[in-house]
Design a protein around this motif. Structure first.
Motif, PDB file in Angstrom:
ATOM      1  N   ALA A  28      83.084  61.107   0.700  1.00 27.48           N
ATOM      2  CA  ALA A  28      83.984  59.950   0.698  1.00 27.48           C
ATOM      3  C   ALA A  28      83.208  58.651   0.510  1.00 27.48           C
ATOM      4  N   LEU A  31      81.800  58.679  -3.195  1.00 24.03           N
ATOM      5  CA  LEU A  31      82.809  58.404  -4.218  1.00 24.03           C
ATOM      6  C   LEU A  31      83.461  57.044  -4.011  1.00 24.03           C
ATOM      7  N   GLY A  32      83.698  56.657  -2.740  1.00 27.41           N
ATOM      8  CA  GLY A  32      84.409  55.414  -2.462  1.00 27.41           C
ATOM      9  C   GLY A  32      83.683  54.192  -3.000  1.00 27.41           C
ATOM     10  N   THR A  66      88.630  52.400  -3.293  1.00 26.95           N
ATOM     11  CA  THR A  66      87.681  52.579  -2.186  1.00 26.95           C
ATOM     12  C   THR A  66      88.414  52.989  -0.917  1.00 26.95           C
ATOM     13  N   ALA A  69      89.455  56.701  -0.928  1.00 22.79           N
ATOM     14  CA  ALA A  69      88.364  57.617  -0.585  1.00 22.79           C
ATOM     15  C   ALA A  69      88.003  57.518   0.900  1.00 22.79           C
ATOM     16  N   GLY A  98      94.691  58.656  -5.290  1.00 23.19           N
ATOM     17  CA  GLY A  98      93.261  58.967  -5.365  1.00 23.19           C
ATOM     18  C   GLY A  98      92.912  59.743  -6.616  1.00 23.19           C
ATOM     19  N   TRP A 151      92.927  66.397  -3.300  1.00 20.60           N
ATOM     20  CA  TRP A 151      92.285  65.229  -2.687  1.00 20.60           C
ATOM     21  C   TRP A 151      91.754  65.495  -1.278  1.00 20.60           C
ATOM     22  N   PHE A 158      86.754  66.568  -3.942  1.00 17.51           N
ATOM     23  CA  PHE A 158      85.638  66.561  -2.998  1.00 17.51           C
ATOM     24  C   PHE A 158      85.018  67.948  -2.835  1.00 17.51           C
ATOM     25  N   ALA A 395      83.498  64.221 -10.058  1.00 19.28           N
ATOM     26  CA  ALA A 395      84.776  64.135  -9.335  1.00 19.28           C
ATOM     27  C   ALA A 395      85.912  64.634 -10.215  1.00 19.28           C
TER      28      ALA A 395
END
Length: 618
Positions: A28, A31-32, A66, A69, A98, A151, A158, A395
């Motif tokens: 998280a 990726l965020g 953001t 995530a 997401g 998600w 993820f 992703a």
């Protein structure tokens, strides 16, 4: 952006040393921050560029992506409980948004092909019940089932690809950035020319070595072609290589950097999880095929140079090996640290951390590479920026892999391959090769590997009983060489741009020079000793010898030169003989070797037309 980039790099260095967070939380953060940076740095319209301001909607998208995530961190316990109790309407909204954010971020950084594939995969999950074919149809899932699966679960966005990116890939990409700051790229070029520059076609052979060394740390076929090609391609053209040959040599060698240990491409780290072995085993298994790959390009350059009488460079134009190693040999220390630490059993994560520390130490040795505090911040930010396309790609690939697992598409694809091949291994391999190359024309190598390893590799492993290591390297190879395979050969196009050559001619020339890349995967499928599966000393030496000689035969056939210029019939014999030696049978290999020796003997008795012309001139 500097703050976010530096923070992302510091986060990965911190967790590499003190231990990673739970996989979903690690992913998280990974990726965020990346999504937030992508929406600020990459405009919605390609070619628009960023000037003095960022549109308000991109700022909104950056914060929203953001948050989507980080939702998995802020409400971690609630999200876990919702798997049993059911997701709320807000959870479902976050999940759907997401997935959309990932698709848009990937479009901005990587391009449309992988986004189209991921979108089709989602539509397949939603409307698979409408497909009339019983082989492809499935009951179908609702949006309320698909979005949280992709998600909030470990098998979607993820999933394994992003987790590996968050643990390993980012660190090795940052390692490459630090190494390039030390001037190691220029050192590799100088070392390559010092080693091979004086031989026949020396400029081309030096380009092969330099590009392989730089490719190990860049991990990008196109990026390496542009970076090292700006120096090596003009040198090759000055040495009388044709423009399309110069561009093809650089493109084919740069593409091979992703299969050359110790670093290889990002997909190699994902292979660790898919095959279930350590990165050390991946590295050693890939070593012999990588050597064969670069040997094939080296041989191709030699035949091309002999055919056109391209000599080596004068000694006064070449750097001294002794002076070079005494003055800059220390630059090899970070790579040696990586190799040693992985070989003795350290994790790839710890090896990358030690390599980064060593690279920073090396940068202190000379004034021109010694970083200031501002330079360090720039390096940290650049490390994050370099990783953004990779993070988005893995992703998005996770979406495809998640749909494959959710719908059972992998087993359906495997059944399709088996049905088409009708139980014949060579046909199954050919179909898989074509799928990998076609996917590789539109997908980044990492995403391509995730897709093919998910849907194609199981068919070859389960139905034909092939070793998993050989199969995964097989799909890995063909996904990579799509970068030099026409019609969409992006690395060759990049090389052609620098060489000012015809792009398609450059692509086809790259295929001829790197023909070993199309042969080697079949060689280690039929003889797994080449990837160190149950090797014996005699068997391994025999496989290596016949594979190398076979590649030489095929390369000489395609380029039209062996000991002398080859007639059509001689080229045909060399081609068949070379292919015969790929099959690990003593009879076929022996006959192939005998045929090559015979062609060589006949050509050696034929006068050299260039020597005859020189005699007449005298």
């Amino acid at each position: 952006m500097t703050l976010m980039g530096v923070s992302l790099t510091c986060f990965h260095l911190y967790t590499a040393y003190f231990g990673t967070l739970p996989s979903q939380q690690q992913g998280a953060v990974h990726l965020g921050i990346a999504l937030g940076m992508i929406f600020i740095l990459f405009p919605a319209t390609r070619g628009a560029g960023r000037r003095n301001e960022v549109p308000w909607y991109d700022v909104l998208l950056a914060f929203a992506a953001t948050f989507a995530a980080y939702y998995k961190i802020l409400f971690y316990e609630e999200v876990l409980r919702a798997r049993v109790t059911g997701y709320s309407a807000f959870d479902l909204t976050i999940a759907a948004l997401g997935v959309l954010f990932v698709l848009e971020a990937t479009r901005r950084t990587v391009g449309m092909p992988i986004v189209v594939m991921a979108t089709l995969a989602i539509l397949y999950a939603l409307f698979g019940n409408l497909i009339p074919s019983p082989l492809l149809s499935h009951p179908g899932f609702s949006l309320e089932q698909v979005s949280p699966y992709l998600w909030f679960r470990e098998s979607g966005v993820f999933g394994t690809p992003l987790q590996i990116s968050a643990r390993f890939i980012f660190l090795f990409l940052f390692f490459g950035v630090v190494l390039m700051h030390t001037g190691v790229g220029r050192f590799f070029n100088d070392l390559a020319f010092a080693l091979t520059g004086r031989f026949t076609g020396g400029a081309g052979k030096a380009a092969v070595i330099a590009s392989s060394l730089q490719g190990m740390i860049s991990g990008s076929s196109i990026g390496n072609t542009v970076a090292s090609g700006s120096f090596t391609i003009p040198m090759m053209k000055n040495a009388r290589f044709k423009p399309e040959v110069a561009g093809a040599v650089e493109a084919s060698a740069s593409t091979g950097g992703q299969i050359m240990p110790p670093l290889m491409g990002a997909a190699a780290f994902i292979m660790v999880e898919y095959v279930g072995v350590s990165y050390r085993e991946i590295m050693f298994s890939a070593l012999i095929p990588a050597i064969l790959y670069f040997a094939s390009i080296f041989i191709g350059v030699h035949f091309e140079a002999k055919r056109h009488r391209i000599l080596g460079l004068p000694k006064d134009q070449l750097p001294s090996k002794r002076k070079l190693m005494l003055s800059k040999g220390y630059m090899l220390l970070p790579l040696l640290v990586i190799i040693t630490t992985i070989s003795v059993g350290f994790t790839a994560q710890r090896a990358a951390l030690l390599g980064i520390a060593c690279a920073f130490a090396v940068s202190l040795a000379r004034k021109e590479t010694r970083p200031s505090l501002k330079d360090i911040l720039v390096i940290f930010e650049k490390g994050a920026r370099v990783a953004l396309p990779v993070i988005a790609a893995v992703a998005c690939a996770g979406i495809i892999a998640g749909v494959v697992g959710m719908t059972g598409m992998g087993s359906k694809f495997a059944a399709g391959i088996i049905s088409l091949a009708d139980g014949v291994l060579i046909l199954a391999l050919l179909f898989t090769m074509i799928a990998c190359i076609v996917l590789g024309m539109g997908l980044p190598t990492t995403a391509n590997y995730v897709v093919t390893a998910t849907i194609a590799a199981p068919a070859l492993i389960n139905e034909f009983g092939l070793p998993p290591m050989a199969v995964h390297l097989f799909v890995f190879y063909f996904g990579i060489i799509a970068d030099i395979t026409p019609p969409v050969c992006l690395a060759a196009f990049a090389g052609a741009g620098i060489a000012r050559a015809n792009p398609m001619k450059t692509g086809f020339t790259a295929v001829k020079l790197a023909i070993g890349a199309f042969i080697i995967p079949y060689a280690f499928i039929y003889n797994p000793m080449l990837v160190l599966v149950e090797p014996t000393p005699l068997g391994l030496l025999s496989a290596l010898f016949f594979s190398l000689v076979g590649i030489m035969g095929v390369s000489s056939a395609l380029l039209g030169y062996f000991i002398r210029d080859s007639f059509f019939l001689e080229r045909l014999v060399l081609l068949v003989a070379g292919l015969a030696m790929v099959v690990p049978e003593l009879l076929t290999s022996g006959l192939g070797l005998l045929a090559m020796v015979t062609v060589g003997w006949l050509q050696s008795r034929r006068p050299d037309k260039y020597q005859e012309a020189a005699s007449l001139a005298q």
